[in-house]
Write an enzyme that holds these catalytic residues in place. Sequence first.
Site, PDB file in Angstrom:
ATOM      1  N   ASN A 198      14.013   0.484  -2.645  1.00  0.00           N
ATOM      2  CA  ASN A 198      13.424   1.774  -2.307  1.00  0.00           C
ATOM      3  C   ASN A 198      13.708   2.868  -3.326  1.00  0.00           C
ATOM      4  OD1 ASN A 198      12.200   1.106   0.252  1.00  0.00           O
ATOM      5  ND2 ASN A 198      14.294   0.778   0.954  1.00  0.00           N
ATOM      6  N   ALA A 251       0.814  -1.219   0.000  1.00  0.00           N
ATOM      7  CA  ALA A 251       0.000   0.000   0.000  1.00  0.00           C
ATOM      8  C   ALA A 251       0.842   1.261   0.000  1.00  0.00           C
ATOM      9  CB  ALA A 251      -0.940  -0.002   1.204  1.00  0.00           C
ATOM     10  N   ARG A 276      10.595   7.359  -2.835  1.00  0.00           N
ATOM     11  CA  ARG A 276      12.003   7.516  -3.205  1.00  0.00           C
ATOM     12  C   ARG A 276      12.309   7.022  -4.623  1.00  0.00           C
ATOM     13  NH1 ARG A 276      15.074   4.826   1.641  1.00  0.00           N
ATOM     14  NH2 ARG A 276      12.986   4.048   2.106  1.00  0.00           N
ATOM     15  N   GLY A 289      13.992  -2.817  11.842  1.00  0.00           N
ATOM     16  CA  GLY A 289      13.611  -3.180  13.198  1.00  0.00           C
ATOM     17  C   GLY A 289      14.624  -4.202  13.719  1.00  0.00           C
ATOM     18  N   ASN A 322      14.766  -7.541  11.678  1.00  0.00           N
ATOM     19  CA  ASN A 322      13.500  -8.106  11.185  1.00  0.00           C
ATOM     20  C   ASN A 322      13.442  -7.866   9.693  1.00  0.00           C
ATOM     21  OD1 ASN A 322      10.793  -8.752  10.672  1.00  0.00           O
ATOM     22  ND2 ASN A 322      10.080  -6.726  11.328  1.00  0.00           N
ATOM     23  N   GLY A 345       0.288   2.133   8.996  1.00  0.00           N
ATOM     24  CA  GLY A 345       1.299   1.227   9.541  1.00  0.00           C
ATOM     25  C   GLY A 345       1.050  -0.216   9.133  1.00  0.00           C
ATOM     26  N   ASN A 394      13.883 -18.532 -52.749  1.00  0.00           N
ATOM     27  CA  ASN A 394      14.940 -17.559 -52.476  1.00  0.00           C
ATOM     28  C   ASN A 394      14.488 -16.183 -52.950  1.00  0.00           C
ATOM     29  OD1 ASN A 394      18.072 -17.467 -51.763  1.00  0.00           O
ATOM     30  ND2 ASN A 394      17.637 -16.005 -53.391  1.00  0.00           N
ATOM     31  N   ASN A 402       3.690  -3.525 -48.572  1.00  0.00           N
ATOM     32  CA  ASN A 402       2.431  -4.025 -48.004  1.00  0.00           C
ATOM     33  C   ASN A 402       1.428  -2.923 -47.714  1.00  0.00           C
ATOM     34  OD1 ASN A 402       4.222  -3.065 -46.040  1.00  0.00           O
ATOM     35  ND2 ASN A 402       3.241  -4.246 -44.429  1.00  0.00           N
TER      36      ASN A 402
HETATM   37  C1  UD1 Z   1       9.269  -2.541   8.456  1.00  0.00           C
HETATM   38  C2  UD1 Z   1       9.270  -3.197   9.831  1.00  0.00           C
HETATM   39  C3  UD1 Z   1      10.719  -3.358  10.280  1.00  0.00           C
HETATM   40  C4  UD1 Z   1      11.516  -4.147   9.267  1.00  0.00           C
HETATM   41  C5  UD1 Z   1      11.420  -3.493   7.897  1.00  0.00           C
HETATM   42  C6  UD1 Z   1      12.031  -4.371   6.854  1.00  0.00           C
HETATM   43  C7  UD1 Z   1       7.250  -2.545  10.978  1.00  0.00           C
HETATM   44  C8  UD1 Z   1       6.653  -1.632  11.980  1.00  0.00           C
HETATM   45  N1  UD1 Z   1       8.546  -2.398  10.742  1.00  0.00           N
HETATM   46  O1  UD1 Z   1       9.783  -1.222   8.624  1.00  0.00           O
HETATM   47  O2  UD1 Z   1      10.777  -4.008  11.546  1.00  0.00           O
HETATM   48  O3  UD1 Z   1      12.867  -4.231   9.664  1.00  0.00           O
HETATM   49  O4  UD1 Z   1      10.035  -3.307   7.545  1.00  0.00           O
HETATM   50  O5  UD1 Z   1      12.033  -3.705   5.629  1.00  0.00           O
HETATM   51  O6  UD1 Z   1       6.566  -3.389  10.438  1.00  0.00           O
HETATM   52  N2  UD1 Z   1       2.908  -0.878   4.200  1.00  0.00           N
HETATM   53  C9  UD1 Z   1       1.564  -0.892   3.936  1.00  0.00           C
HETATM   54  N3  UD1 Z   1       0.744  -0.106   4.678  1.00  0.00           N
HETATM   55  C10 UD1 Z   1       1.206   0.656   5.680  1.00  0.00           C
HETATM   56  C11 UD1 Z   1       2.580   0.663   5.949  1.00  0.00           C
HETATM   57  C12 UD1 Z   1       3.415  -0.124   5.198  1.00  0.00           C
HETATM   58  O7  UD1 Z   1       1.114  -1.569   3.024  1.00  0.00           O
HETATM   59  O8  UD1 Z   1       0.389   1.334   6.311  1.00  0.00           O
HETATM   60  C13 UD1 Z   1       3.806  -1.699   3.381  1.00  0.00           C
HETATM   61  C14 UD1 Z   1       4.757  -0.858   2.580  1.00  0.00           C
HETATM   62  O9  UD1 Z   1       4.242  -0.605   1.287  1.00  0.00           O
HETATM   63  C15 UD1 Z   1       5.993  -1.722   2.539  1.00  0.00           C
HETATM   64  C16 UD1 Z   1       5.928  -2.531   3.820  1.00  0.00           C
HETATM   65  O10 UD1 Z   1       4.600  -2.468   4.247  1.00  0.00           O
HETATM   66  O11 UD1 Z   1       5.966  -2.639   1.465  1.00  0.00           O
HETATM   67  C17 UD1 Z   1       6.874  -2.023   4.894  1.00  0.00           C
HETATM   68  O12 UD1 Z   1       6.546  -0.716   5.214  1.00  0.00           O
HETATM   69  P1  UD1 Z   1       7.649   0.338   5.598  1.00  0.00           P
HETATM   70  O13 UD1 Z   1       6.968   1.574   5.967  1.00  0.00           O
HETATM   71  O14 UD1 Z   1       8.681   0.391   4.547  1.00  0.00           O
HETATM   72  O15 UD1 Z   1       8.248  -0.329   6.917  1.00  0.00           O
HETATM   73  P2  UD1 Z   1       9.685  -0.070   7.512  1.00  0.00           P
HETATM   74  O16 UD1 Z   1       9.691   1.202   8.224  1.00  0.00           O
HETATM   75  O17 UD1 Z   1      10.706  -0.317   6.492  1.00  0.00           O
HETATM   76 CA    CA Z   2      10.935  -0.521   4.066  1.00  0.00          CA
END
Ligand code: UD1
Ligand code: CA
Length: 484
Positions: free
Chosen positions: A232, A12, A17, A144, A174, A82, A381, A390
């Site tokens: 990214n 989502a 970037r 994370g 993570n 989130g 040929n 054409n």
């Molecule tokens: C997240 C993790 C982090 C991990 C990292 C790995 C959480 C809170 N943190 O952080 O621990 O190390 O990924 O890359 O989960 N997304 C949605 N909807 C939202 C928010 C995000 O669909 O509301 C999707 C984004 O499009 C993306 C993914 O979830 O594909 C991760 O979101 P992002 O905001 O990049 O998380 P990070 O801060 O990188």
């Molecule tokens: Ca990310």
Amino acid sequence: MGSQLTVVVLAAGGGTRMKSKTMKVLHPIAGRTMIGHVLAAARATDPVRIVAVVGHQREAVSAHIREIEPDAVLAVQEEQLGTGHAVRMAVEAAGSVEGTVLVAYGDTPLLQGESLRWFAAEHEAAQCAVSILSGVVDDPYGYGRVLRNAEGDVEAIVEEKDATAQQREVREINSGILALDADFLLGALPRIGNDNAKGEFYLTDVVSIAREDGLTVGAYPIDDVMQTEGVNDRAQLARMGAEMNRRIVDRWMREGVTVMDPATTWIDADVVLEPDVTILPGVQLLGATAVAEDAVVGPDCTLKDCEIGVGARVVRVHGELAVIGAGANVGPFSYLRPGTTLGAGGKIGGFVETKNAAIGDGAKVPHLSYVGDAEIGEGTNIGAGTIFANYDGVQKHRTTVGRHARTASNNTFVAPVHIGDGAGTGAGTVVRRDVPPGALAVSSGPQRNIERWAQRRRAGTPQAAAAEAAVGDGPSGEQDVAES
Ligand code: UD1
Ligand code: CA
């Protein structure tokens, strides 16, 4: 595998970037979109359901997902509050979930189904409420961190922005991929708050929730951390593209393909090669291209959605949606446009462009020609410099040439026209009417030589001087010499 699996793919976020009007997960790598790779990995786990969470550019992303994974459930997340909120949207859209829920992201193109299967199996075998697919990296910045207690048990995931200086030293991260017991997840989701540095609902909070409840949490480090790496920006896109290509080329070499220069060979994920194919430097095999055994491709070819037959030879060719028969020869410098088929042992030579052209077994178009909307029979040929005209300026028409015909150089075939089996043409013929089988078509008039023309009309030039030196006092005036 044990219990049933639901794979949730989060996609989502905006991916600002990338600085692109195209949504991040729709950018291509190795002939598929990023999310296409992730969905293929998800599919490979044989899940009962795939749920994709879309938000930014949801129309474009949804349409793409429906195309490649028609059974996927699409969950809309209006506002990106989130990862925890995103998974809540997924669960609501799915209606119910049971067994194991795997959460992955749509921007990790190197992810393999095999890794997801292994991870889910570990999670289930250990009967964890939550498992983290973790990774140990040199530079954990931005990720994370996986926090473990003195016994090594996982206690929590803390995000970069919320971490203390000491927690930031932790190099186990993570990856973002989590496995969750569905019942636990359903209970935990409403308990996730957003009291943190980003003000977001962090999915990662499920780890401390599970610990509060005295449940088991696992963290399984993946050796090949690049599989979980997200893209990214464009620099990362290029790096991941190169890495994916390296892996694909490597795999084909292990399957028996000779690749002279892996660094300049680009092979899309859906290309199929047979053993004993040879690829010379500077080759891009794209889309659904397939190359059969003993074929030699390159140097310097771009082939998209092409089929190359056994033992064919293709040199410096740009081709799309073309089928090249066994033992056929193409190039150098040929342009094969969609709808080109070349039969076994046939030839399309240098500076030849073809489109919607069916060229039969053993038929040859060796030099400097355009063949559009045409059919050429076996063994025929086509002379050098032949144009299949054409297009009459309004409509396209077809030209057919029969079997074992012999047409001469610098011909124009004005479509629609048919040249019969075994027919022939003279040099410079403009074929406007059908040529019966076995007939010779000649359209240019008899040749006239106007004697001493250069001496008279170009007097004083080197041309005239050369002519004068060659013939001396020859006959003057005009004289017709019939063509033989
Ligand atoms: C997240 C993790 C982090 C991990 C990292 C790995 C959480 C809170 N943190 O952080 O621990 O190390 O990924 O890359 O989960 N997304 C949605 N909807 C939202 C928010 C995000 O669909 O509301 C999707 C984004 O499009 C993306 C993914 O979830 O594909 C991760 O979101 P992002 O905001 O990049 O998380 P990070 O801060 O990188
Ligand atoms: Ca990310």
